[in-house]
Design an enzyme around this catalytic site. Sequence first.
Site, PDB file in Angstrom:
ATOM      1  N   LYS A 284       0.789  -1.307  -0.112  1.00  0.00           N
ATOM      2  CA  LYS A 284      -0.165   0.094  -0.020  1.00  0.00           C
ATOM      3  C   LYS A 284       0.894   1.363   0.202  1.00  0.00           C
ATOM      4  O   LYS A 284       0.825   2.086  -0.792  1.00  0.00           O
ATOM      5  CB  LYS A 284      -0.876  -0.115   1.398  1.00  0.00           C
ATOM      6  CG  LYS A 284      -1.766  -1.235   1.330  1.00  0.00           C
ATOM      7  CD  LYS A 284      -2.708  -1.074   2.723  1.00  0.00           C
ATOM      8  CE  LYS A 284      -2.036  -0.657   4.176  1.00  0.00           C
ATOM      9  NZ  LYS A 284      -1.296  -1.914   4.298  1.00  0.00           N
TER      10      LYS A 284
ATOM     11  N   ARG B 163      -8.555   1.438  10.573  1.00  0.00           N
ATOM     12  CA  ARG B 163      -7.938  -0.073  10.752  1.00  0.00           C
ATOM     13  C   ARG B 163      -8.857  -0.760  11.395  1.00  0.00           C
ATOM     14  O   ARG B 163      -8.646  -2.090  11.504  1.00  0.00           O
ATOM     15  CB  ARG B 163      -6.741   0.211  11.925  1.00  0.00           C
ATOM     16  CG  ARG B 163      -5.580  -0.061  11.513  1.00  0.00           C
ATOM     17  CD  ARG B 163      -4.812  -0.399  10.291  1.00  0.00           C
ATOM     18  NE  ARG B 163      -3.260  -0.844  10.611  1.00  0.00           N
ATOM     19  CZ  ARG B 163      -2.183  -0.249  10.197  1.00  0.00           C
ATOM     20  NH1 ARG B 163      -2.214   0.763   9.577  1.00  0.00           N
ATOM     21  NH2 ARG B 163      -1.015  -0.906  10.395  1.00  0.00           N
TER      22      ARG B 163
ATOM     23  N   ARG C 225      11.964  -5.532   3.699  1.00  0.00           N
ATOM     24  CA  ARG C 225      11.464  -4.185   3.566  1.00  0.00           C
ATOM     25  C   ARG C 225      12.535  -3.091   4.393  1.00  0.00           C
ATOM     26  O   ARG C 225      12.974  -3.573   5.368  1.00  0.00           O
ATOM     27  CB  ARG C 225      10.158  -3.864   4.050  1.00  0.00           C
ATOM     28  CG  ARG C 225       9.873  -2.235   3.988  1.00  0.00           C
ATOM     29  CD  ARG C 225       8.399  -2.185   3.649  1.00  0.00           C
ATOM     30  NE  ARG C 225       7.616  -2.385   5.148  1.00  0.00           N
ATOM     31  CZ  ARG C 225       6.325  -2.003   5.183  1.00  0.00           C
ATOM     32  NH1 ARG C 225       5.670  -1.793   4.021  1.00  0.00           N
ATOM     33  NH2 ARG C 225       5.890  -2.191   6.263  1.00  0.00           N
TER      34      ARG C 225
ATOM     35  N   ARG D 242      12.457  -1.547   9.804  1.00  0.00           N
ATOM     36  CA  ARG D 242      11.403  -1.055  11.293  1.00  0.00           C
ATOM     37  C   ARG D 242      11.471  -1.907  12.072  1.00  0.00           C
ATOM     38  O   ARG D 242      11.626  -3.259  11.989  1.00  0.00           O
ATOM     39  CB  ARG D 242      10.201  -0.911  10.700  1.00  0.00           C
ATOM     40  CG  ARG D 242       9.854   0.520   9.784  1.00  0.00           C
ATOM     41  CD  ARG D 242       8.344   0.368   9.083  1.00  0.00           C
ATOM     42  NE  ARG D 242       7.491  -0.135   9.801  1.00  0.00           N
ATOM     43  CZ  ARG D 242       6.150  -0.101   9.317  1.00  0.00           C
ATOM     44  NH1 ARG D 242       5.930   0.467   8.060  1.00  0.00           N
ATOM     45  NH2 ARG D 242       5.253  -0.662  10.032  1.00  0.00           N
TER      46      ARG D 242
ATOM     47  N   ARG E  17       1.189  -8.122  13.848  1.00  0.00           N
ATOM     48  CA  ARG E  17       0.290  -7.197  12.854  1.00  0.00           C
ATOM     49  C   ARG E  17      -0.598  -8.046  11.837  1.00  0.00           C
ATOM     50  O   ARG E  17      -1.554  -7.551  11.703  1.00  0.00           O
ATOM     51  CB  ARG E  17       1.526  -6.517  12.216  1.00  0.00           C
ATOM     52  CG  ARG E  17       1.954  -5.810  13.328  1.00  0.00           C
ATOM     53  CD  ARG E  17       3.466  -4.934  12.520  1.00  0.00           C
ATOM     54  NE  ARG E  17       3.259  -3.855  11.254  1.00  0.00           N
ATOM     55  CZ  ARG E  17       4.039  -4.062  10.452  1.00  0.00           C
ATOM     56  NH1 ARG E  17       5.393  -4.556  10.411  1.00  0.00           N
ATOM     57  NH2 ARG E  17       3.887  -3.352   9.434  1.00  0.00           N
TER      58      ARG E  17
END
Length: 211
Positions: free
Chosen positions: A15, A88, A122, A155, A166
């Site tokens: 996203k 969310r 990532r 992260r 998550r």
Amino acid sequence: MIMNVILLGPPGVGKGTVAKKLSERYKMPHISTGDVLRKNIAEQTELGLKAKEFVDSGTLVPDELVTKMVKSSISTLSTGFFLDGYPRNLAQAKALKTFSEIHRVLNFSASEEIIIERLSGRRTCKECNAIYHVKNIPPKKENVCDNCGSQLYQRSDETPEIIKERLNVYENETKPLIDFYRAENSLSDIDATQNVEGIVAQCVEILGASD
Ligand code: AMP
């Protein structure tokens, strides 16, 4: 025309990467609640201090804090926006309805295997939040942002345990929004197993030309 767009989907589905491309193409801001929260945490603002324990553990920051943050970002805009990471859960979706119209919800999906591979590789720019992937979207110079030359980092919520949490939060709290927006006829499905260009092309097909 003002076009207010939500990017919906599990963490790691792409996203943020796609929202940045769409934001440039349509000249509309990309509002990422995760980016805003991480900035507040880094700067140790009042909001950042309150949000830190939730972001670190991969759970949701309390609705009223995030809703206030999104409301204030949107209230100053004279254009549409790409909203990434909000809402969310159902409470946030209902709150959003009270202060903004939503024209289209792009629902990104990919297998859990792809998502975990994307999340664990990532790398994010410390300064401009550009997103890379060690294999799929490598920077020209290792660990250095192509856009601004700053350092890339992994992260702290991208460890296997927090990624799992998550994904659980997505399944239990965020996924019901698919039915919520489908019932409002504003949902379009995006096959996020494709590469970035392929995903952007699907979004453009749905949103229409940029001029
Ligand atoms: P993201 O960058 O979108 O993956 O978000 C990173 C983290 O920020 C999430 O795991 C949550 O802790 C927090 N967060 C981001 N958006 C929201 C939201 N809309 N509601 C609650 N927490 C959020």
